[in-house]
Write a protein that holds these residues in place. Structure first.
Motif, mmCIF file in Angstrom:
data_model
loop_
_atom_site.group_PDB
_atom_site.id
_atom_site.type_symbol
_atom_site.label_atom_id
_atom_site.label_comp_id
_atom_site.label_asym_id
_atom_site.label_seq_id
_atom_site.Cartn_x
_atom_site.Cartn_y
_atom_site.Cartn_z
ATOM 1 N N ASN A 1 -9.319 -26.259 -15.919
ATOM 2 C CA ASN A 1 -9.826 -27.062 -14.929
ATOM 3 C C ASN A 1 -8.833 -28.033 -14.263
ATOM 4 O O ASN A 1 -7.635 -28.288 -15.031
ATOM 5 C CB ASN A 1 -10.911 -27.837 -15.429
ATOM 6 C CG ASN A 1 -11.970 -28.600 -14.420
ATOM 7 O OD1 ASN A 1 -11.869 -28.149 -13.158
ATOM 8 N ND2 ASN A 1 -12.907 -29.266 -14.723
ATOM 9 N N VAL A 2 -8.993 -28.206 -12.984
ATOM 10 C CA VAL A 2 -7.982 -29.221 -12.315
ATOM 11 C C VAL A 2 -8.900 -30.381 -11.730
ATOM 12 O O VAL A 2 -9.684 -30.024 -10.889
ATOM 13 C CB VAL A 2 -7.072 -28.508 -11.338
ATOM 14 C CG1 VAL A 2 -6.070 -29.338 -10.679
ATOM 15 C CG2 VAL A 2 -6.392 -27.280 -11.877
ATOM 16 N N TYR B 1 -6.699 -29.228 -17.614
ATOM 17 C CA TYR B 1 -7.185 -28.874 -18.890
ATOM 18 C C TYR B 1 -6.871 -27.606 -19.060
ATOM 19 O O TYR B 1 -6.987 -26.773 -18.296
ATOM 20 C CB TYR B 1 -8.647 -29.101 -18.788
ATOM 21 C CG TYR B 1 -9.544 -28.978 -20.097
ATOM 22 C CD1 TYR B 1 -9.029 -29.687 -21.221
ATOM 23 C CD2 TYR B 1 -10.210 -27.995 -20.120
ATOM 24 C CE1 TYR B 1 -9.494 -29.273 -22.561
ATOM 25 C CE2 TYR B 1 -11.271 -27.752 -21.326
ATOM 26 C CZ TYR B 1 -10.546 -28.430 -22.583
ATOM 27 O OH TYR B 1 -11.297 -28.267 -23.686
ATOM 28 N N VAL B 2 -6.124 -27.347 -20.287
ATOM 29 C CA VAL B 2 -5.676 -26.027 -20.574
ATOM 30 C C VAL B 2 -6.051 -25.553 -21.961
ATOM 31 O O VAL B 2 -6.245 -26.328 -22.972
ATOM 32 C CB VAL B 2 -4.006 -26.036 -20.318
ATOM 33 C CG1 VAL B 2 -3.496 -26.462 -18.971
ATOM 34 C CG2 VAL B 2 -3.255 -26.969 -21.382
ATOM 35 N N GLY C 1 -5.968 -28.555 -24.513
ATOM 36 C CA GLY C 1 -5.009 -29.931 -24.106
ATOM 37 C C GLY C 1 -5.103 -30.240 -22.701
ATOM 38 O O GLY C 1 -5.800 -29.751 -21.931
ATOM 39 N N PHE C 2 -4.453 -31.204 -22.061
ATOM 40 C CA PHE C 2 -4.458 -31.570 -20.928
ATOM 41 C C PHE C 2 -2.927 -32.044 -20.565
ATOM 42 O O PHE C 2 -2.289 -32.569 -21.428
ATOM 43 C CB PHE C 2 -5.375 -32.750 -20.457
ATOM 44 C CG PHE C 2 -5.215 -34.136 -21.235
ATOM 45 C CD1 PHE C 2 -4.623 -34.979 -20.284
ATOM 46 C CD2 PHE C 2 -5.702 -34.588 -22.422
ATOM 47 C CE1 PHE C 2 -4.256 -36.235 -21.061
ATOM 48 C CE2 PHE C 2 -5.523 -35.708 -23.147
ATOM 49 C CZ PHE C 2 -4.821 -36.541 -22.183
ATOM 50 N N ASP C 3 -2.604 -32.338 -19.513
ATOM 51 C CA ASP C 3 -1.540 -32.629 -18.674
ATOM 52 C C ASP C 3 -1.725 -33.406 -17.621
ATOM 53 O O ASP C 3 -2.692 -33.129 -16.710
ATOM 54 C CB ASP C 3 -0.532 -31.498 -18.330
ATOM 55 C CG ASP C 3 0.262 -30.978 -19.406
ATOM 56 O OD1 ASP C 3 0.668 -31.713 -20.260
ATOM 57 O OD2 ASP C 3 0.403 -29.582 -19.244
ATOM 58 N N MET C 4 -1.095 -34.733 -17.449
ATOM 59 C CA MET C 4 -1.512 -35.643 -16.400
ATOM 60 C C MET C 4 -0.253 -35.696 -15.490
ATOM 61 O O MET C 4 0.731 -35.663 -15.850
ATOM 62 C CB MET C 4 -1.785 -37.093 -17.024
ATOM 63 C CG MET C 4 -3.096 -37.096 -17.772
ATOM 64 S SD MET C 4 -3.335 -38.614 -18.420
ATOM 65 C CE MET C 4 -3.640 -39.902 -17.052
ATOM 66 N N PHE C 5 -0.586 -35.678 -14.301
ATOM 67 C CA PHE C 5 0.456 -35.870 -13.157
ATOM 68 C C PHE C 5 0.026 -36.830 -12.454
ATOM 69 O O PHE C 5 -0.647 -36.915 -11.412
ATOM 70 C CB PHE C 5 0.418 -34.512 -12.461
ATOM 71 C CG PHE C 5 0.700 -33.236 -13.176
ATOM 72 C CD1 PHE C 5 2.064 -33.045 -13.040
ATOM 73 C CD2 PHE C 5 -0.213 -32.552 -13.859
ATOM 74 C CE1 PHE C 5 2.252 -31.692 -14.038
ATOM 75 C CE2 PHE C 5 0.012 -31.498 -14.495
ATOM 76 C CZ PHE C 5 1.337 -31.212 -14.671
#
Length: 123
Positions: free
Chosen positions: A83-84, A94-95, A111-115
């Motif tokens: 999801n983005v 969300y990966v 997990g997730f990555d924030m930009f």
């Protein structure tokens, strides 16, 4: 008579969608596609990295991920972008990563990555 009103897309929605697409392209090209050489298309030289395991800056990012991508992965390893979501310059992905370990067990990591400055790439 029933009248429907539509609201024109506001600048913030357009900005959000554009930034989500940039992050989606970065994630699928560089991280899922393991194409470190494409990173300069998405990251500025003074890119700020918030992960303490990766040096700040484009070169630090590229060096770290070039080394990581050289490592052999299990044959069934998969990284998926699930999801983005975004709001203006903040984009979060969300990966899921899945693989079979040397122990024969199936593993999954979510997990997730924030930009936080997705739209400020000056490209």
């Amino acid at each position: 008579m029933l009248t429907a009103f539509t609201r024109p897309a506001c600048a913030n929605e357009e900005l959000t969608e554009r930034n989500k697409q940039v992050v989606r392209d970065f994630y699928t090209t560089v991280l899922i596609g393991r194409n470190v050489d494409a990173a300069p298309k998405f990251l500025r030289p003074d890119y700020i990295q918030h992960n303490p395991q990766v040096p700040t800056g484009l070169q630090g990012f590229m060096d770290t991920f070039r080394e990581r991508f050289a490592q052999k992965l299990p044959p069934d390893y998969k990284r998926e972008l699930l999801n983005v979501i975004g709001d203006n310059d903040m984009v979060v992905v969300y990966v899921r990563q899945t693989w079979t370990g040397k122990d024969g067990q199936h593993h999954q990591a979510l997990g997730f990555d924030m930009f936080p400055r997705a739209g400020r790439h000056d490209r």
